[in-house]
Design an enzyme around this catalytic site. Structure first.
Site, PDB file in Angstrom:
ATOM      1  N   PRO A  89       0.830  -1.221   0.000  1.00 35.32           N
ATOM      2  CA  PRO A  89       0.000   0.000   0.000  1.00 35.32           C
ATOM      3  C   PRO A  89       0.859   1.264   0.000  1.00 35.32           C
ATOM      4  O   PRO A  89       0.349   2.352  -0.248  1.00 35.32           O
ATOM      5  CB  PRO A  89      -0.828  -0.128   1.288  1.00 35.32           C
ATOM      6  CG  PRO A  89      -0.119  -1.125   2.136  1.00 35.32           C
ATOM      7  CD  PRO A  89       0.655  -2.016   1.223  1.00 35.32           C
ATOM      8  N   GLU A 116       2.170  -7.826   8.567  1.00 34.93           N
ATOM      9  CA  GLU A 116       2.481  -6.394   8.579  1.00 34.93           C
ATOM     10  C   GLU A 116       3.332  -5.987   7.378  1.00 34.93           C
ATOM     11  O   GLU A 116       3.752  -4.834   7.280  1.00 34.93           O
ATOM     12  CB  GLU A 116       3.206  -6.016   9.870  1.00 34.93           C
ATOM     13  CG  GLU A 116       2.365  -6.149  11.128  1.00 34.93           C
ATOM     14  CD  GLU A 116       1.072  -5.352  11.043  1.00 34.93           C
ATOM     15  OE1 GLU A 116       1.119  -4.182  10.633  1.00 34.93           O
ATOM     16  OE2 GLU A 116       0.006  -5.919  11.382  1.00 34.93           O
ATOM     17  N   ARG A 153      -3.330  -8.544 -20.326  1.00 35.85           N
ATOM     18  CA  ARG A 153      -4.258  -8.287 -21.435  1.00 35.85           C
ATOM     19  C   ARG A 153      -3.701  -7.284 -22.443  1.00 35.85           C
ATOM     20  O   ARG A 153      -4.271  -7.107 -23.517  1.00 35.85           O
ATOM     21  CB  ARG A 153      -5.658  -7.924 -20.943  1.00 35.85           C
ATOM     22  CG  ARG A 153      -5.778  -6.674 -20.137  1.00 35.85           C
ATOM     23  CD  ARG A 153      -7.097  -6.665 -19.397  1.00 35.85           C
ATOM     24  NE  ARG A 153      -8.252  -6.767 -20.287  1.00 35.85           N
ATOM     25  CZ  ARG A 153      -8.675  -5.797 -21.071  1.00 35.85           C
ATOM     26  NH1 ARG A 153      -8.029  -4.656 -21.111  1.00 35.85           N
ATOM     27  NH2 ARG A 153      -9.737  -5.963 -21.829  1.00 35.85           N
ATOM     28  N   ASP A 168     -10.406   0.427 -24.830  1.00 33.22           N
ATOM     29  CA  ASP A 168     -10.761   0.393 -23.411  1.00 33.22           C
ATOM     30  C   ASP A 168     -10.615   1.745 -22.742  1.00 33.22           C
ATOM     31  O   ASP A 168      -9.843   2.593 -23.183  1.00 33.22           O
ATOM     32  CB  ASP A 168      -9.830  -0.576 -22.659  1.00 33.22           C
ATOM     33  CG  ASP A 168     -10.327  -2.006 -22.726  1.00 33.22           C
ATOM     34  OD1 ASP A 168     -11.541  -2.188 -22.850  1.00 33.22           O
ATOM     35  OD2 ASP A 168      -9.493  -2.917 -22.640  1.00 33.22           O
TER      36      ASP A 168
HETATM   37  N1  SAH Z   1       1.434  -2.667   7.489  1.00 36.69           N
HETATM   38  C1  SAH Z   1       1.497  -2.523   6.076  1.00 36.69           C
HETATM   39  C2  SAH Z   1       0.324  -3.180   5.385  1.00 36.69           C
HETATM   40  C3  SAH Z   1       0.472  -4.652   5.283  1.00 36.69           C
HETATM   41  S1  SAH Z   1      -0.860  -5.362   4.427  1.00 36.69           S
HETATM   42  C4  SAH Z   1       1.467  -1.054   5.729  1.00 36.69           C
HETATM   43  O1  SAH Z   1       0.746  -0.305   6.396  1.00 36.69           O
HETATM   44  O2  SAH Z   1       2.106  -0.661   4.760  1.00 36.69           O
HETATM   45  C5  SAH Z   1      -0.158  -6.914   3.977  1.00 36.69           C
HETATM   46  C6  SAH Z   1       0.283  -7.044   2.545  1.00 36.69           C
HETATM   47  O3  SAH Z   1      -0.829  -6.887   1.696  1.00 36.69           O
HETATM   48  C7  SAH Z   1       1.298  -6.021   2.073  1.00 36.69           C
HETATM   49  O4  SAH Z   1       2.591  -6.426   2.391  1.00 36.69           O
HETATM   50  C8  SAH Z   1       1.057  -6.016   0.573  1.00 36.69           C
HETATM   51  O5  SAH Z   1       1.740  -7.069  -0.069  1.00 36.69           O
HETATM   52  C9  SAH Z   1      -0.435  -6.303   0.479  1.00 36.69           C
HETATM   53  N2  SAH Z   1      -1.257  -5.105   0.263  1.00 36.69           N
HETATM   54  C10 SAH Z   1      -2.171  -4.601   1.126  1.00 36.69           C
HETATM   55  N3  SAH Z   1      -2.786  -3.526   0.615  1.00 36.69           N
HETATM   56  C11 SAH Z   1      -2.264  -3.325  -0.619  1.00 36.69           C
HETATM   57  C12 SAH Z   1      -2.481  -2.366  -1.647  1.00 36.69           C
HETATM   58  N4  SAH Z   1      -3.370  -1.372  -1.512  1.00 36.69           N
HETATM   59  N5  SAH Z   1      -1.772  -2.488  -2.788  1.00 36.69           N
HETATM   60  C13 SAH Z   1      -0.854  -3.471  -2.923  1.00 36.69           C
HETATM   61  N6  SAH Z   1      -0.599  -4.398  -1.985  1.00 36.69           N
HETATM   62  C14 SAH Z   1      -1.282  -4.347  -0.845  1.00 36.69           C
END
Ligand code: SAH
Length: 256
Positions: A89, A116, A153, A168
């Site tokens: 994220p 995490e 795609r 698209d």
């Molecule tokens: N504590 C971390 C979140 C971990 S969520 C933080 O706040 O940054 C667990 C995993 O889910 C992440 O390591 C990632 O691989 C995935 N993930 C969660 N949300 C995501 C998003 N919006 N985009 C991409 N990967 C995501």
């Protein structure tokens, strides 16, 4: 094009890949997708992939060594990948442009975080950190599938009719025009007014020039309504620029 996906839940990746356009592309060997179970790269009897965070706090962190070993194995098999993508994220927001860039590479690795997240030192071997949106999921599997689908795609031969990819939403910075199929007249209940049940006359006219113009107008009108931010970067032809000026004029008249 080859993808390697590293995850602690291979089934979450494999099952969705069996269906639809991606499944067929894999069958036809246009796409080569390898799914790796991170636990296969552990060395202890319990195949542990996570550990407690230094400094304390809730949750667990994916250990670095199994991820490094997985990357080593992929590299030994296929050479150094052009992109090693960490789903996170905290990454750069994923867009159609980003999908297009990745679709031009021969080999992309996707790392799925969990808990995490991953030990910070893994980032040393990551080329791209990608987020699929401003929300937090419990793992990187869905994001990896989102990236894989959007990238695949765009790979020639994956989607049957290349034209559909070109038209698209986002491909030229505009949303797509509305689509209709048979029947031409829908009498089903639930429509506010009878006119709402009819396919726009122009689409039945057989007049291809008029249809093309109508579609351009609808695509522009939708983009103006829903995502005006996209218009700044859109690639418009002369006819579209003219239609857009007209739409903007109509809107300012209505607003005034
Ligand atoms: N504590 C971390 C979140 C971990 S969520 C933080 O706040 O940054 C667990 C995993 O889910 C992440 O390591 C990632 O691989 C995935 N993930 C969660 N949300 C995501 C998003 N919006 N985009 C991409 N990967 C995501």
């Amino acid at each position: 094009m080859r993808f390697d996906i590293v995850t602690i839940f291979p089934a979450m990746i494999e099952q969705p890949l069996a269906a639809g356009i991606l499944g067929r592309a894999i069958e036809r060997r246009v796409l080569d997708v390898r799914v790796h179970d991170l636990r296969d790269f552990t060395t202890d009897r319990h195949r542990v992939v996570d550990d407690m965070p230094y400094g304390g706090g809730p949750g667990m962190v994916l250990k670095p060594e199994p991820l490094f070993r997985a990357l080593d194995a992929i590299e030994a098999d296929a050479g150094r990948p052009r992109a090693v993508v960490l789903t996170s994220p905290q990454g750069v927001r994923f867009t159609q442009d980003e999908a297009r860039r990745l679709s031009g590479l021969p080999h992309v690795v996707l790392l799925c975080g969990r808990y995490e997240g991953v030990d910070e030192r893994v980032r040393a071997r990551v080329t791209d950190e990608i987020s699929i949106g401003d929300y937090v999921l419990s793992g990187g599997e869905l994001p990896a599938l989102v990236v894989l689908d959007a990238v695949a795609r765009l790979v020639p031969g994956v989607v049957g009719d290349e034209r559909s990819v070109v038209e698209d939403s986002f491909s030229r910075g505009l949303l797509d025009f509305p689509q209709y199929t048979r029947p031409a007249e829908l009498t089903a209940a639930g429509l506010a007014e009878p006119a709402a049940g009819r396919v726009p006359e122009v689409l039945l006219s057989g007049n291809h020039a008029a249809i093309r113009r109508w579609r351009k107008r609808e695509a522009l009108s939708r983009t103006l309504d829903r995502r005006p931010d996209l218009l700044a970067g859109a690639e418009l032809d002369a006819e579209e620029r003219e239609i857009l000026r007209e739409l903007e004029r109509l809107r300012s008249e209505r607003g005034a």
